[in-house]
Design a protein around this motif. Structure first.
Motif, PDB file in Angstrom:
ATOM      1  N   CYS A  30      -3.415  -1.313   9.242  1.00 21.85           N
ATOM      2  CA  CYS A  30      -4.763  -0.760   9.369  1.00 21.85           C
ATOM      3  C   CYS A  30      -5.763  -1.876   9.625  1.00 21.85           C
ATOM      4  O   CYS A  30      -5.709  -2.926   8.993  1.00 21.85           O
ATOM      5  CB  CYS A  30      -5.155  -0.024   8.098  1.00 21.85           C
ATOM      6  N   THR A  85     -10.304   0.525   0.256  1.00 23.20           N
ATOM      7  CA  THR A  85      -9.820   1.898   0.445  1.00 23.20           C
ATOM      8  C   THR A  85      -8.414   1.912   1.028  1.00 23.20           C
ATOM      9  O   THR A  85      -7.533   2.633   0.544  1.00 23.20           O
ATOM     10  CB  THR A  85     -10.785   2.686   1.357  1.00 23.20           C
ATOM     11  N   VAL A  86      -8.184   1.107   2.053  1.00 22.26           N
ATOM     12  CA  VAL A  86      -6.858   1.033   2.682  1.00 22.26           C
ATOM     13  C   VAL A  86      -5.833   0.541   1.669  1.00 22.26           C
ATOM     14  O   VAL A  86      -4.751   1.116   1.534  1.00 22.26           O
ATOM     15  CB  VAL A  86      -6.888   0.117   3.931  1.00 22.26           C
ATOM     16  N   ASN A  98      -4.955   3.216  -0.810  1.00 23.03           N
ATOM     17  CA  ASN A  98      -4.119   4.254  -0.193  1.00 23.03           C
ATOM     18  C   ASN A  98      -2.665   3.783  -0.076  1.00 23.03           C
ATOM     19  O   ASN A  98      -1.739   4.568  -0.298  1.00 23.03           O
ATOM     20  CB  ASN A  98      -4.671   4.653   1.175  1.00 23.03           C
ATOM     21  N   LYS A 136     -13.441  -4.833  -5.293  1.00 22.69           N
ATOM     22  CA  LYS A 136     -14.179  -5.520  -4.223  1.00 22.69           C
ATOM     23  C   LYS A 136     -14.077  -7.031  -4.377  1.00 22.69           C
ATOM     24  O   LYS A 136     -13.900  -7.756  -3.394  1.00 22.69           O
ATOM     25  CB  LYS A 136     -15.640  -5.092  -4.204  1.00 22.69           C
ATOM     26  N   GLU A 171     -15.165  -3.068   1.757  1.00 24.36           N
ATOM     27  CA  GLU A 171     -15.000  -1.734   1.176  1.00 24.36           C
ATOM     28  C   GLU A 171     -13.895  -0.947   1.878  1.00 24.36           C
ATOM     29  O   GLU A 171     -13.113  -0.257   1.230  1.00 24.36           O
ATOM     30  CB  GLU A 171     -16.320  -0.974   1.214  1.00 24.36           C
ATOM     31  N   GLU A 172     -13.839  -1.046   3.199  1.00 26.94           N
ATOM     32  CA  GLU A 172     -12.772  -0.380   3.941  1.00 26.94           C
ATOM     33  C   GLU A 172     -11.415  -0.966   3.548  1.00 26.94           C
ATOM     34  O   GLU A 172     -10.442  -0.236   3.398  1.00 26.94           O
ATOM     35  CB  GLU A 172     -13.013  -0.533   5.442  1.00 26.94           C
ATOM     36  N   GLY A 173     -11.361  -2.279   3.347  1.00 23.02           N
ATOM     37  CA  GLY A 173     -10.126  -2.933   2.911  1.00 23.02           C
ATOM     38  C   GLY A 173      -9.663  -2.420   1.556  1.00 23.02           C
ATOM     39  O   GLY A 173      -8.472  -2.178   1.342  1.00 23.02           O
ATOM     40  N   PRO A 213     -13.210  -6.240  13.863  1.00 24.66           N
ATOM     41  CA  PRO A 213     -12.603  -6.159  12.535  1.00 24.66           C
ATOM     42  C   PRO A 213     -12.595  -7.509  11.822  1.00 24.66           C
ATOM     43  O   PRO A 213     -12.501  -8.559  12.459  1.00 24.66           O
ATOM     44  CB  PRO A 213     -11.182  -5.678  12.815  1.00 24.66           C
ATOM     45  N   CYS A 262      -9.485  -3.342   9.321  1.00 22.38           N
ATOM     46  CA  CYS A 262     -10.593  -3.198   8.368  1.00 22.38           C
ATOM     47  C   CYS A 262     -11.804  -3.964   8.879  1.00 22.38           C
ATOM     48  O   CYS A 262     -11.708  -5.144   9.221  1.00 22.38           O
ATOM     49  CB  CYS A 262     -10.186  -3.723   7.001  1.00 22.38           C
ATOM     50  N   HIS A 263     -12.937  -3.283   8.913  1.00 22.28           N
ATOM     51  CA  HIS A 263     -14.179  -3.880   9.403  1.00 22.28           C
ATOM     52  C   HIS A 263     -15.044  -4.463   8.300  1.00 22.28           C
ATOM     53  O   HIS A 263     -15.984  -5.207   8.572  1.00 22.28           O
ATOM     54  CB  HIS A 263     -14.968  -2.850  10.213  1.00 22.28           C
ATOM     55  N   ASP A 264     -14.742  -4.103   7.051  1.00 19.82           N
ATOM     56  CA  ASP A 264     -15.490  -4.662   5.928  1.00 19.82           C
ATOM     57  C   ASP A 264     -14.643  -4.601   4.662  1.00 19.82           C
ATOM     58  O   ASP A 264     -13.555  -4.018   4.657  1.00 19.82           O
ATOM     59  CB  ASP A 264     -16.842  -3.967   5.728  1.00 19.82           C
TER      60      ASP A 264
END
Length: 92
Positions: free
Chosen positions: A74, A84-85, A88, A11, A80-82, A56, A76-78
């Motif tokens: 992809c 995860t992406v 992946n 993070k 944490e989502e970034g 986003p 990303c809205h936050d």
């Protein structure tokens, strides 16, 4: 579930890249390299400006330097989502 030091580090790394993206002057290409693996590179890019506050924050793209094209992109809205992406894309 307790946060692990690795989660916190990921993070912080993503937050640092986002701050770097925000500091790029207007008129310049707003992208930050997150990682390069062989002929592939993962970038964080500025998201298109939207009138909504819930739009986003940024995009993350996997770029193939050999083909000179984006493999995957992809929104990303936050942070944490970034994370995860990013994870992946790294695991591909």
């Amino acid at each position: 579930m307790a946060k692990t030091p690795d989660d916190t580090f990921r993070k912080l790394r993503m937050t640092r890249a986002y701050i770097k993206l925000l500091c790029i002057p207007e008129g310049e290409t707003k992208s930050v390299s997150l990682a390069q693996i062989g002929n592939y590179e993962i970038f964080m890019l500025e998201a298109a400006k939207a009138d909504s506050h819930d739009g986003p924050l940024f995009l993350i793209e996997l770029f193939d330097h050999d083909a000179q094209s984006v493999v995957e992109s992809c929104v990303c809205h936050d942070i944490e989502e970034g994370v995860t992406v990013f994870e992946n894309l790294i695991s591909r």
